[in-house]
Design a protein around this motif. Structure first.
Motif, PDB file in Angstrom:
ATOM      1  N   THR A 140      -8.500  12.117  -3.684  1.00  0.00           N
ATOM      2  CA  THR A 140      -9.285  10.978  -4.138  1.00  0.00           C
ATOM      3  C   THR A 140     -10.164  10.515  -2.979  1.00  0.00           C
ATOM      4  O   THR A 140      -9.690  10.378  -1.862  1.00  0.00           O
ATOM      5  CB  THR A 140      -8.366   9.814  -4.551  1.00  0.00           C
ATOM      6  N   LYS A 166       0.833  -1.203   0.000  1.00  0.00           N
ATOM      7  CA  LYS A 166       0.000   0.000   0.000  1.00  0.00           C
ATOM      8  C   LYS A 166       0.873   1.260   0.000  1.00  0.00           C
ATOM      9  O   LYS A 166       0.607   2.201  -0.725  1.00  0.00           O
ATOM     10  CB  LYS A 166      -0.920   0.010   1.215  1.00  0.00           C
ATOM     11  N   PHE A 180      -8.038  -2.787  -5.892  1.00  0.00           N
ATOM     12  CA  PHE A 180      -7.663  -1.544  -5.193  1.00  0.00           C
ATOM     13  C   PHE A 180      -7.242  -0.470  -6.199  1.00  0.00           C
ATOM     14  O   PHE A 180      -7.658   0.689  -6.111  1.00  0.00           O
ATOM     15  CB  PHE A 180      -6.527  -1.828  -4.201  1.00  0.00           C
ATOM     16  N   ILE A 213      -0.059   3.532  -3.259  1.00  0.00           N
ATOM     17  CA  ILE A 213      -0.895   4.731  -3.089  1.00  0.00           C
ATOM     18  C   ILE A 213      -0.244   5.990  -3.692  1.00  0.00           C
ATOM     19  O   ILE A 213      -0.878   6.682  -4.486  1.00  0.00           O
ATOM     20  CB  ILE A 213      -1.289   4.928  -1.604  1.00  0.00           C
ATOM     21  N   ASP A 244      -9.434   6.651   5.363  1.00  0.00           N
ATOM     22  CA  ASP A 244      -8.791   7.622   4.491  1.00  0.00           C
ATOM     23  C   ASP A 244      -7.939   8.494   5.415  1.00  0.00           C
ATOM     24  O   ASP A 244      -8.436   9.408   6.058  1.00  0.00           O
ATOM     25  CB  ASP A 244      -9.859   8.453   3.762  1.00  0.00           C
ATOM     26  N   ASN A 262     -12.302   8.133  -0.463  1.00  0.00           N
ATOM     27  CA  ASN A 262     -12.047   6.801   0.080  1.00  0.00           C
ATOM     28  C   ASN A 262     -12.958   5.796  -0.618  1.00  0.00           C
ATOM     29  O   ASN A 262     -14.162   5.785  -0.441  1.00  0.00           O
ATOM     30  CB  ASN A 262     -12.313   6.780   1.585  1.00  0.00           C
ATOM     31  N   VAL A 263     -12.332   4.968  -1.431  1.00  0.00           N
ATOM     32  CA  VAL A 263     -13.101   4.078  -2.297  1.00  0.00           C
ATOM     33  C   VAL A 263     -13.758   2.936  -1.537  1.00  0.00           C
ATOM     34  O   VAL A 263     -14.579   2.222  -2.074  1.00  0.00           O
ATOM     35  CB  VAL A 263     -12.195   3.489  -3.395  1.00  0.00           C
ATOM     36  N   GLU A 265     -10.339   0.714  -8.251  1.00  0.00           N
ATOM     37  CA  GLU A 265     -11.224   1.601  -7.481  1.00  0.00           C
ATOM     38  C   GLU A 265     -10.591   2.971  -7.275  1.00  0.00           C
ATOM     39  O   GLU A 265     -11.253   3.991  -7.352  1.00  0.00           O
ATOM     40  CB  GLU A 265     -11.544   0.972  -6.122  1.00  0.00           C
ATOM     41  N   SER A 266      -9.285   2.977  -7.007  1.00  0.00           N
ATOM     42  CA  SER A 266      -8.604   4.258  -6.780  1.00  0.00           C
ATOM     43  C   SER A 266      -8.588   5.106  -8.040  1.00  0.00           C
ATOM     44  O   SER A 266      -8.572   6.333  -7.957  1.00  0.00           O
ATOM     45  CB  SER A 266      -7.164   4.034  -6.330  1.00  0.00           C
ATOM     46  N   LEU A 304      -0.434   6.020  -7.434  1.00  0.00           N
ATOM     47  CA  LEU A 304      -1.799   6.219  -7.944  1.00  0.00           C
ATOM     48  C   LEU A 304      -2.175   7.702  -7.860  1.00  0.00           C
ATOM     49  O   LEU A 304      -2.836   8.235  -8.746  1.00  0.00           O
ATOM     50  CB  LEU A 304      -2.804   5.342  -7.194  1.00  0.00           C
ATOM     51  N   HIS A 305      -1.718   8.370  -6.802  1.00  0.00           N
ATOM     52  CA  HIS A 305      -1.917   9.832  -6.738  1.00  0.00           C
ATOM     53  C   HIS A 305      -1.167  10.497  -7.886  1.00  0.00           C
ATOM     54  O   HIS A 305      -1.667  11.431  -8.518  1.00  0.00           O
ATOM     55  CB  HIS A 305      -1.377  10.410  -5.423  1.00  0.00           C
ATOM     56  N   CYS A 363       0.097  13.603  -2.923  1.00  0.00           N
ATOM     57  CA  CYS A 363      -1.229  13.498  -2.309  1.00  0.00           C
ATOM     58  C   CYS A 363      -1.999  14.815  -2.389  1.00  0.00           C
ATOM     59  O   CYS A 363      -3.183  14.857  -2.120  1.00  0.00           O
ATOM     60  CB  CYS A 363      -1.108  13.055  -0.849  1.00  0.00           C
TER      61      CYS A 363
END
Ligand code: UDP
Ligand code: UDP
Length: 462
Positions: free
Chosen positions: A248, A17, A49, A21, A336, A250-251, A52-53, A24-25, A243
């Motif tokens: 984003t 994670k 994950f 994460i 989140d 919280n999925v 969804e993100s 993905l940001h 970030c």
């Protein structure tokens, strides 16, 4: 994928994670540039994950088969971090699939560059085959990279001094650190060990890459960014905090529904009571004895707290939740974290100092009580306490950096963070840094300009 895109960036995050994460940001940040297409690589179990993100974006996702280690596809699900090297080494089995996909699936438009995690060292070979510049995504900041390198160059690991004795670094004479600030695996110089072999592969692949992509901003650690860029290859590009530009949602929660811990924080705001947020990231391993002391320390501190517990096996002392009722809330769901840190009730963060957590705290203007546990978190804790001065360290019972924390030490440290002078000073400083971070990612800011420069350089030379 449409022809209207001029740029195409491939991202391949490592399967944990803390490493996924931020990339993905970064994907979302790239997509704010309307002419850029983004393809993200992942594995079957991590696909939901990632999907969804990135929901609602134009990012493409390619799923590669991964033979897994004992059926596990993410290091934060490993039963023990001792399996880390086995896991990381197994990622190389994805190389032929990665190259097949690069060749067949995503040629239009041509890939401008790829950002792959430094742990996926073998992606450099793929990048070279396809003549695509590779940026290594380093989960670390420039401060920690410099300290790791200096420690190796200056030979402190081989020296005779005890593990907890402070040594002054020649190149950074204001910094003192000790052997115990580094993981045993990192200090291991036995060429036959898994750790040595892995670190060597990672470091040499980073060294041969086009650049390092760093989730940080120039103003936060300019001395160390300059040091890397003046003294070594490849160049580091600070284009964070990732970030910040887009929040984003919280999925994992039903849209429109407030999670119960946010409602609880809202109540504390009405009562004008401040809260310390307690979380140790997605990977930390905490012994039962240590876990018990944390619970007792929080109970005795009498401060309000929101405590996120990630591992199912961590059990609270009997009657804990009833005794701290109203004053404390324990959460076992995925939260989140940025939403919590941004909440006005939250005025302190007891953190393991994973780099993402430190950055998220900086962006939210929340001072940190540092309790490093593994990887380069001890260096981040030094940065928090001694370099950028946005908090303090938790008091260990023997004063050493890896020492056991008793409930008295925790209680005292939490009080200092929430009510003491160091907490106050840290809060002032971190709020200034929050503004600087926000400016950095805006048009004309350092991170935004660096990202533009990166695209310009790639377009000119490739
Ligand atoms: N995180 C989150 N919800 C959780 C636990 C973690 O959003 O319940 C996020 C956190 O905001 C951060 C990342 O997971 O972005 C953890 O990264 P960090 O570097 O802080 O620590 P690690 O998990 O890698 O030790
Ligand atoms: N590392 C670690 N623990 C430490 C220091 C470093 O696990 O205490 C890891 C780090 O995450 C990185 C690798 O060791 O993947 C190499 O770090 P280093 O900064 O030395 O690489 P370099 O900057 O020299 O390429």
């Amino acid at each position: 994928m449409g022809d209207s895109y001029e740029q195409h960036v491939v991202l391949f995050p490592f399967m944990s994670k803390g490493h996924t994460i931020p990339l993905l940001h970064f994907a979302r940040l790239l997509l704010l540039r309307h002419n850029t297409a983004v393809t993200v690589f992942t594995t079957p179990a991590n696909h939901p994950f990632v999907a969804e993100s990135l929901h609602g974006t134009t990012a493409s996702i390619v799923v590669l088969p991964f033979p897994t280690v004992d059926g596990i596809e993410s290091t934060d699900q490993l039963p023990s971090m001792s399996l880390f090297y086995k896991f990381a080494t197994a990622t190389a089995t994805m190389q032929p699939h990665f190259e097949h996909a690069l060749e067949n699936e995503i040629t239009i438009p041509r890939i401008s560059f790829m950002v792959t995690d430094s742990f996926l060292w073998w992606t450099l070979q793929s990048a070279t085959k396809f003549n695509v510049p590779r940026f290594a995504y380093y989960g670390m900041n420039c401060y920690s990279v410099c300290l790791c390198r200096e420690a190796v160059f200056s030979g402190i690991f081989g020296g005779a001094q005890p593990d907890d004795e402070l040594v002054t670094l020649t190149r950074f004479p204001w910094i003192k650190l000790c052997k115990n600030d580094f993981e045993a695996a990192f200090r291991n110089s036995d060429p036959k060990s898994d750790a040595y072999e892995f670190n060597t592969k990672v470091i040499s692949a980073v060294g041969c890459s086009y650049g390092m992509l760093v989730n940080s901003f120039y103003e936060l650690e300019s001395v160390f960014v300059d040091h890397i860029n003046e003294e070594s290859c490849p160049k580091s590009w600070c284009v964070g905090p990732f970030c910040l530009p887009q929040h984003t949602p919280n999925v994992h929660l039903i849209p429109g529904e407030k999670p119960r811990w946010i409602e609880w924080l809202d109540e504390k705001l009405e009562e004008k009571e401040s809260v310390v947020y307690v979380a140790f990231g997605s990977q930390a391993e905490i012994s039962d004895e240590q876990f018990y002391e944390i619970a007792k320390g929080l109970e005795e501190s009498m401060v309000n707290f929101l405590w996120v517990i990630r591992k199912a096996e961590w059990t609270l002392p009997d009657g804990f939740e009833e005794r701290v009722e109203k004053r404390g809330i324990v959460v076992r769901e995925w939260v989140d974290q940025r939403e919590i840190l941004m909440h006005e009730s939250v005025e302190g963060f007891l953190s393991h100092c994973g780099w993402n957590s430190v950055l998220e705290s900086i962006c939210a203007g929340v001072p940190i009580l540092a309790w490093p546990m593994m990887a380069e978190q001890h260096l981040n804790a030094r940065m928090v306490d001694e370099e950028i001065k946005i908090g303090l360290r938790v008091e260990t019972s023997d004063g050493s950096v890896r020492g056991f924390v008793k409930c008295e030490g925790l209680r005292k440290s939490v009080k200092e963070l929430m009510e003491g002078e160091k907490g106050r000073e840290g809060r002032k400083k971190v709020m200034k840094l929050a503004d600087i971070a926000k400016n950095a990612v805006q048009e004309g800011g350092s991170s935004c300009s660096t990202l533009n420069l990166l695209f310009q350089e790639i377009c000119t030379h490739h």
